[in-house]
Design a protein around this motif. Structure first.
Motif, PDB file in Angstrom:
ATOM      1  N   LYS A  47      63.829  69.620 -53.906  1.00  0.00           N
ATOM      2  CA  LYS A  47      62.685  68.781 -54.254  1.00  0.00           C
ATOM      3  C   LYS A  47      63.139  67.511 -54.955  1.00  0.00           C
ATOM      4  N   GLU A  48      64.084  67.636 -55.867  1.00  0.00           N
ATOM      5  CA  GLU A  48      64.585  66.456 -56.570  1.00  0.00           C
ATOM      6  C   GLU A  48      65.327  65.518 -55.621  1.00  0.00           C
ATOM      7  N   ALA A  49      66.087  66.077 -54.692  1.00  0.00           N
ATOM      8  CA  ALA A  49      66.802  65.246 -53.716  1.00  0.00           C
ATOM      9  C   ALA A  49      65.812  64.483 -52.834  1.00  0.00           C
ATOM     10  N   VAL A  50      64.767  65.174 -52.386  1.00  0.00           N
ATOM     11  CA  VAL A  50      63.755  64.520 -51.555  1.00  0.00           C
ATOM     12  C   VAL A  50      63.004  63.467 -52.365  1.00  0.00           C
ATOM     13  N   ARG A  51      62.721  63.754 -53.628  1.00  0.00           N
ATOM     14  CA  ARG A  51      62.067  62.771 -54.492  1.00  0.00           C
ATOM     15  C   ARG A  51      62.907  61.486 -54.593  1.00  0.00           C
ATOM     16  N   ARG A  52      64.210  61.652 -54.710  1.00  0.00           N
ATOM     17  CA  ARG A  52      65.085  60.475 -54.794  1.00  0.00           C
ATOM     18  C   ARG A  52      64.972  59.608 -53.537  1.00  0.00           C
ATOM     19  N   VAL A  53      64.794  60.233 -52.385  1.00  0.00           N
ATOM     20  CA  VAL A  53      64.646  59.490 -51.128  1.00  0.00           C
ATOM     21  C   VAL A  53      63.256  58.866 -51.037  1.00  0.00           C
ATOM     22  N   MET A  54      62.220  59.665 -51.267  1.00  0.00           N
ATOM     23  CA  MET A  54      60.847  59.232 -50.997  1.00  0.00           C
ATOM     24  C   MET A  54      60.232  58.381 -52.101  1.00  0.00           C
ATOM     25  N   VAL A  55      60.609  58.626 -53.339  1.00  0.00           N
ATOM     26  CA  VAL A  55      60.023  57.881 -54.458  1.00  0.00           C
ATOM     27  C   VAL A  55      60.960  56.767 -54.924  1.00  0.00           C
ATOM     28  N   ASN A  56      62.234  57.091 -55.055  1.00  0.00           N
ATOM     29  CA  ASN A  56      63.193  56.103 -55.560  1.00  0.00           C
ATOM     30  C   ASN A  56      63.747  55.187 -54.479  1.00  0.00           C
ATOM     31  N   GLY A  57      63.588  55.578 -53.206  1.00  0.00           N
ATOM     32  CA  GLY A  57      64.053  54.731 -52.106  1.00  0.00           C
ATOM     33  C   GLY A  57      65.537  54.818 -51.820  1.00  0.00           C
ATOM     34  N   GLU A  58      66.198  55.869 -52.288  1.00  0.00           N
ATOM     35  CA  GLU A  58      67.626  56.032 -52.028  1.00  0.00           C
ATOM     36  C   GLU A  58      67.850  56.494 -50.596  1.00  0.00           C
ATOM     37  N   GLN A  59      69.029  56.243 -50.086  1.00  0.00           N
ATOM     38  CA  GLN A  59      69.384  56.613 -48.717  1.00  0.00           C
ATOM     39  C   GLN A  59      69.671  58.109 -48.614  1.00  0.00           C
ATOM     40  N   ILE A  60      69.227  58.726 -47.516  1.00  0.00           N
ATOM     41  CA  ILE A  60      69.420  60.153 -47.302  1.00  0.00           C
ATOM     42  C   ILE A  60      70.885  60.548 -47.387  1.00  0.00           C
ATOM     43  N   VAL A  61      71.746  59.812 -46.730  1.00  0.00           N
ATOM     44  CA  VAL A  61      73.174  60.169 -46.692  1.00  0.00           C
ATOM     45  C   VAL A  61      73.770  60.163 -48.092  1.00  0.00           C
ATOM     46  N   GLN A  62      73.455  59.151 -48.871  1.00  0.00           N
ATOM     47  CA  GLN A  62      74.005  59.053 -50.226  1.00  0.00           C
ATOM     48  C   GLN A  62      73.484  60.166 -51.132  1.00  0.00           C
ATOM     49  N   VAL A  63      72.198  60.454 -51.055  1.00  0.00           N
ATOM     50  CA  VAL A  63      71.622  61.511 -51.883  1.00  0.00           C
ATOM     51  C   VAL A  63      72.218  62.856 -51.481  1.00  0.00           C
ATOM     52  N   ALA A  64      72.295  63.106 -50.187  1.00  0.00           N
ATOM     53  CA  ALA A  64      72.843  64.373 -49.704  1.00  0.00           C
ATOM     54  C   ALA A  64      74.267  64.580 -50.213  1.00  0.00           C
ATOM     55  N   GLN A  65      75.081  63.551 -50.130  1.00  0.00           N
ATOM     56  CA  GLN A  65      76.459  63.655 -50.621  1.00  0.00           C
ATOM     57  C   GLN A  65      76.488  63.946 -52.115  1.00  0.00           C
ATOM     58  N   SER A  66      75.620  63.314 -52.865  1.00  0.00           N
ATOM     59  CA  SER A  66      75.652  63.467 -54.317  1.00  0.00           C
ATOM     60  C   SER A  66      75.208  64.852 -54.781  1.00  0.00           C
ATOM     61  N   VAL A  67      74.404  65.544 -53.964  1.00  0.00           N
ATOM     62  CA  VAL A  67      73.935  66.875 -54.353  1.00  0.00           C
ATOM     63  C   VAL A  67      74.604  67.994 -53.557  1.00  0.00           C
ATOM     64  N   GLY A  68      75.539  67.632 -52.678  1.00  0.00           N
ATOM     65  CA  GLY A  68      76.268  68.643 -51.910  1.00  0.00           C
ATOM     66  C   GLY A  68      75.484  69.255 -50.767  1.00  0.00           C
ATOM     67  N   MET A  69      74.593  68.479 -50.177  1.00  0.00           N
ATOM     68  CA  MET A  69      73.802  68.909 -49.020  1.00  0.00           C
ATOM     69  C   MET A  69      74.288  68.176 -47.789  1.00  0.00           C
ATOM     70  N   HIS A  70      74.025  68.743 -46.630  1.00  0.00           N
ATOM     71  CA  HIS A  70      74.277  68.000 -45.395  1.00  0.00           C
ATOM     72  C   HIS A  70      73.093  67.061 -45.180  1.00  0.00           C
ATOM     73  N   HIS A  71      73.362  65.856 -44.706  1.00  0.00           N
ATOM     74  CA  HIS A  71      72.302  64.855 -44.574  1.00  0.00           C
ATOM     75  C   HIS A  71      71.206  65.286 -43.595  1.00  0.00           C
ATOM     76  N   THR A  72      71.543  66.070 -42.572  1.00  0.00           N
ATOM     77  CA  THR A  72      70.495  66.519 -41.651  1.00  0.00           C
ATOM     78  C   THR A  72      69.556  67.517 -42.332  1.00  0.00           C
ATOM     79  N   GLN A  73      70.087  68.329 -43.209  1.00  0.00           N
ATOM     80  CA  GLN A  73      69.257  69.276 -43.958  1.00  0.00           C
ATOM     81  C   GLN A  73      68.278  68.519 -44.855  1.00  0.00           C
ATOM     82  N   LEU A  74      68.768  67.499 -45.533  1.00  0.00           N
ATOM     83  CA  LEU A  74      67.899  66.702 -46.391  1.00  0.00           C
ATOM     84  C   LEU A  74      66.865  65.951 -45.555  1.00  0.00           C
ATOM     85  N   GLY A  75      67.286  65.415 -44.425  1.00  0.00           N
ATOM     86  CA  GLY A  75      66.349  64.724 -43.536  1.00  0.00           C
ATOM     87  C   GLY A  75      65.228  65.633 -43.072  1.00  0.00           C
ATOM     88  N   LYS A  76      65.545  66.892 -42.782  1.00  0.00           N
ATOM     89  CA  LYS A  76      64.519  67.860 -42.377  1.00  0.00           C
ATOM     90  C   LYS A  76      63.529  68.114 -43.509  1.00  0.00           C
TER      91      LYS A  76
END
Length: 89
Positions: A47-76
């Motif tokens: 939820k926090e990772a998605v919030r960073r993308v949707m509210v803060n406007g951060e890029q999916i790839v960068q957020v995913a890397q910072s939290v140890g997720m695969h970018h496709t998982q975060l995109g889903k």
């Protein structure tokens, strides 16, 4: 930005809205994010990772890397929440 987000969802659907969020910095307000996630089961880390993308406007790839997720998982997860938000409108 909220009206623009609703317009994108209504006119173009979830995928185009996600593209606009990533390419044009389209974001949503925190209260709208809470509305979009209120009926979903989502773990706090995701939820926090998605919030960073949707509210803060951060890029999916960068957020995913910072939290140890695969970018496709975060995109889903972002798509899932956008779909739920569209239903809540």
């Amino acid at each position: 930005m909220y009206i623009m987000l609703i317009s994108y969802l209504t006119l173009f659907g979830v995928d185009e809205t996600l593209n606009a969020m990533q390419e044009n910095g389209l974001t949503m307000k925190d209260r709208h994010f809470e509305l979009a996630t209120r009926n979903l089961t989502i773990n706090p880390r995701n939820k926090e990772a998605v919030r960073r993308v949707m509210v803060n406007g951060e890029q999916i790839v960068q957020v995913a890397q910072s939290v140890g997720m695969h970018h496709t998982q975060l995109g889903k997860q972002v798509r899932r929440i956008l779909q739920n938000f569209e239903k809540e409108l």
